[in-house]
Design a protein around this motif. Structure first.
Motif, PDB file in Angstrom:
ATOM      1  N   UNK A   1       0.839  -1.201   0.000  1.00 24.44           N
ATOM      2  CA  UNK A   1       0.000   0.000   0.000  1.00 24.44           C
ATOM      3  C   UNK A   1       0.872   1.248   0.000  1.00 24.44           C
ATOM      4  N   UNK A   2       0.421   2.227  -0.690  1.00 27.81           N
ATOM      5  CA  UNK A   2       1.145   3.492  -0.726  1.00 27.81           C
ATOM      6  C   UNK A   2       0.601   4.388   0.354  1.00 27.81           C
ATOM      7  N   UNK A   3       1.470   4.893   1.188  1.00 26.21           N
ATOM      8  CA  UNK A   3       1.015   5.779   2.249  1.00 26.21           C
ATOM      9  C   UNK A   3       0.601   7.100   1.631  1.00 26.21           C
ATOM     10  N   UNK A   4      -0.605   7.505   1.923  1.00 21.55           N
ATOM     11  CA  UNK A   4      -1.188   8.587   1.140  1.00 21.55           C
ATOM     12  C   UNK A   4      -0.878   9.977   1.653  1.00 21.55           C
ATOM     13  N   UNK A   5      -0.371  10.129   2.847  1.00 23.01           N
ATOM     14  CA  UNK A   5      -0.004  11.451   3.351  1.00 23.01           C
ATOM     15  C   UNK A   5       1.404  11.376   3.895  1.00 23.01           C
ATOM     16  N   UNK A   6       2.246  12.279   3.438  1.00 22.36           N
ATOM     17  CA  UNK A   6       3.619  12.302   3.927  1.00 22.36           C
ATOM     18  C   UNK A   6       3.700  13.258   5.100  1.00 22.36           C
ATOM     19  N   UNK A   7       4.156  12.747   6.239  1.00 23.05           N
ATOM     20  CA  UNK A   7       4.237  13.570   7.445  1.00 23.05           C
ATOM     21  C   UNK A   7       5.552  14.322   7.490  1.00 23.05           C
TER      22      UNK A   7
ATOM     23  N   UNK B   1      -6.287   4.411  -7.949  1.00 19.48           N
ATOM     24  CA  UNK B   1      -7.736   4.299  -7.767  1.00 19.48           C
ATOM     25  C   UNK B   1      -8.137   3.352  -6.644  1.00 19.48           C
ATOM     26  N   UNK B   2      -7.211   2.583  -6.127  1.00 19.27           N
ATOM     27  CA  UNK B   2      -7.554   1.664  -5.044  1.00 19.27           C
ATOM     28  C   UNK B   2      -6.556   0.539  -4.934  1.00 19.27           C
ATOM     29  N   UNK B   3      -6.740  -0.281  -3.919  1.00 20.02           N
ATOM     30  CA  UNK B   3      -5.864  -1.423  -3.685  1.00 20.02           C
ATOM     31  C   UNK B   3      -6.714  -2.652  -3.396  1.00 20.02           C
ATOM     32  N   UNK B   4      -6.308  -3.800  -3.941  1.00 21.48           N
ATOM     33  CA  UNK B   4      -7.083  -5.033  -3.777  1.00 21.48           C
ATOM     34  C   UNK B   4      -6.172  -6.157  -3.311  1.00 21.48           C
ATOM     35  N   UNK B   5      -6.688  -7.092  -2.507  1.00 23.40           N
ATOM     36  CA  UNK B   5      -5.868  -8.239  -2.078  1.00 23.40           C
ATOM     37  C   UNK B   5      -5.642  -9.196  -3.241  1.00 23.40           C
TER      38      UNK B   5
ATOM     39  N   UNK C   1      -0.933 -13.871 -10.866  1.00 26.28           N
ATOM     40  CA  UNK C   1      -1.259 -12.785  -9.941  1.00 26.28           C
ATOM     41  C   UNK C   1      -1.583 -11.502 -10.712  1.00 26.28           C
ATOM     42  N   UNK C   2      -0.888 -11.267 -11.799  1.00 27.23           N
ATOM     43  CA  UNK C   2      -1.161 -10.089 -12.616  1.00 27.23           C
ATOM     44  C   UNK C   2      -2.550 -10.189 -13.249  1.00 27.23           C
ATOM     45  N   UNK C   3      -2.902 -11.385 -13.710  1.00 31.77           N
ATOM     46  CA  UNK C   3      -4.233 -11.582 -14.290  1.00 31.77           C
ATOM     47  C   UNK C   3      -5.319 -11.324 -13.256  1.00 31.77           C
TER      48      UNK C   3
ATOM     49  N   UNK D   1      -1.808  -2.170 -13.208  1.00 33.70           N
ATOM     50  CA  UNK D   1      -1.661  -2.633 -11.815  1.00 33.70           C
ATOM     51  C   UNK D   1      -0.205  -2.783 -11.393  1.00 33.70           C
ATOM     52  N   UNK D   2       0.014  -2.508 -10.119  1.00 37.85           N
ATOM     53  CA  UNK D   2       1.316  -2.720  -9.503  1.00 37.85           C
ATOM     54  C   UNK D   2       1.121  -3.779  -8.421  1.00 37.85           C
ATOM     55  N   UNK D   3       1.634  -4.979  -8.667  1.00 39.22           N
ATOM     56  CA  UNK D   3       1.423  -6.113  -7.772  1.00 39.22           C
ATOM     57  C   UNK D   3       2.476  -6.111  -6.662  1.00 39.22           C
ATOM     58  N   UNK D   4       1.992  -6.168  -5.418  1.00 37.85           N
ATOM     59  CA  UNK D   4       2.868  -6.216  -4.246  1.00 37.85           C
ATOM     60  C   UNK D   4       2.833  -7.615  -3.652  1.00 37.85           C
ATOM     61  N   UNK D   5       3.346  -7.774  -2.444  1.00 34.01           N
ATOM     62  CA  UNK D   5       3.410  -9.098  -1.827  1.00 34.01           C
ATOM     63  C   UNK D   5       2.028  -9.724  -1.633  1.00 34.01           C
ATOM     64  N   UNK D   6       1.086  -8.952  -1.085  1.00 36.06           N
ATOM     65  CA  UNK D   6      -0.230  -9.508  -0.797  1.00 36.06           C
ATOM     66  C   UNK D   6      -1.368  -8.716  -1.423  1.00 36.06           C
ATOM     67  N   UNK D   7      -1.041  -7.716  -2.218  1.00 39.24           N
ATOM     68  CA  UNK D   7      -2.080  -6.873  -2.803  1.00 39.24           C
ATOM     69  C   UNK D   7      -1.613  -6.298  -4.133  1.00 39.24           C
TER      70      UNK D   7
END
Length: 260
Positions: free
Chosen positions: A1-7, A192-196, A205-207, A233-239
């Motif tokens: 997941x991309x952290x959406x706000x940089x502190x 636009x969002x993240x999916x498992x 996994x890409x499909x 899509x950008x596929x990560x470890x679990x999403x």
């Protein structure tokens, strides 16, 4: 997941998108008078890094750098200090004292809304206010130029519920190649969002990601996706992150549907 706000971890300023009562626009506003939606002008870098509020408030329709979104709590060992513990305050980060969950609520963010280029600043009572018993932490939002992370640009208009408006392109997460940017800048994909995604081979996994991202994008665009856009899509470890952008070239603005 991309952290959406940089502190921003530097302790800083107080500014916001709303007007405050009880002071003229050219007067500094005491910490205890700060209210949610107050906007401020910070005129120098030293002011931005000041631990206490010394800046004048402005109507949020005018250029400013910070907007108050809420209030935080200091650690117990700091609160009980009889004298203002400047060294301890300098070591604190905005992430330590400002409420994270309230940011999305203040911005009017819904599911699948991803903020970017927004910084968080914490502001503490002055020495005189501390001696009078005030322990309020004022938490403010600012914007950044994605190309210059240390910048403190001015902006006009309130950030309150901005994710419900087309102006949210200025604080939405997009990318140009491998560089993240805000959606008001030229970009080739919007988050636009993240999916498992289940484990398996890379192609499998890409499909799955393409299939799972399709309804997410439909919801994001209010069933009105632009023509000649494709899922990236950008596929990560679990999403998988559901990036969506033009088949070729770049675009500007947001494709988020249902905005005013």
């Amino acid at each position: 997941m991309i952290r959406s706000i940089r502190l921003i971890v530097m302790l800083a300023a107080m500014i916001a998108l709303g007007s405050a009562c009880g002071a003229r626009p050219d007067e500094a506003l005491p910490t205890y008078q700060a209210t949610e939606g107050t906007c401020y002008v910070r005129e120098t870098a030293e002011e931005m890094l000041s631990l206490s509020n010394v800046s004048p408030w402005v109507n949020c329709d005018y250029p400013h750098q910070l907007e108050v979104y809420g209030f935080g709590t200091l650690p117990e060992e700091v609160i009980t200090a009889p004298d203002r513990p400047s060294n301890a305050l300098e070591r604190l980060q905005a992430a330590d004292v400002c409420p994270w969950a309230e940011i999305r609520e203040y911005l009017g963010a819904r599911e699948f809304d991803y903020q970017f280029g927004i910084s968080v600043w914490s502001k503490y009572p002055t020495q005189k206010e501390w001696a009078g018993g005030l322990r309020t932490v004022v938490c403010s939002l600012g914007v950044q130029d994605p190309q210059y992370p240390e910048s403190r640009p001015e902006f006009s208009g309130s950030l309150r519920n901005i994710m419900e408006r087309t102006q949210s392109a200025a604080v939405r997460l997009c990318r140009s190649g491998e560089t993240t940017t805000t959606c008001d800048q030229a970009h080739d994909a919007e988050m636009t969002g993240s999916v498992p995604i289940p484990q398996g081979g890379a192609q499998a996994r890409l499909d799955v990601a393409f299939e799972a991202c399709t309804p997410v994008i439909a919801q994001y665009t209010a069933d009105a996706p632009p023509e000649d856009f494709v899922i990236k899509p950008l596929v990560n470890d679990e999403s998988a992150d559901c990036w969506y952008g033009p088949t070729s070239g770049t675009t500007t603005g947001t494709i988020r549907g249902g905005l005013t």
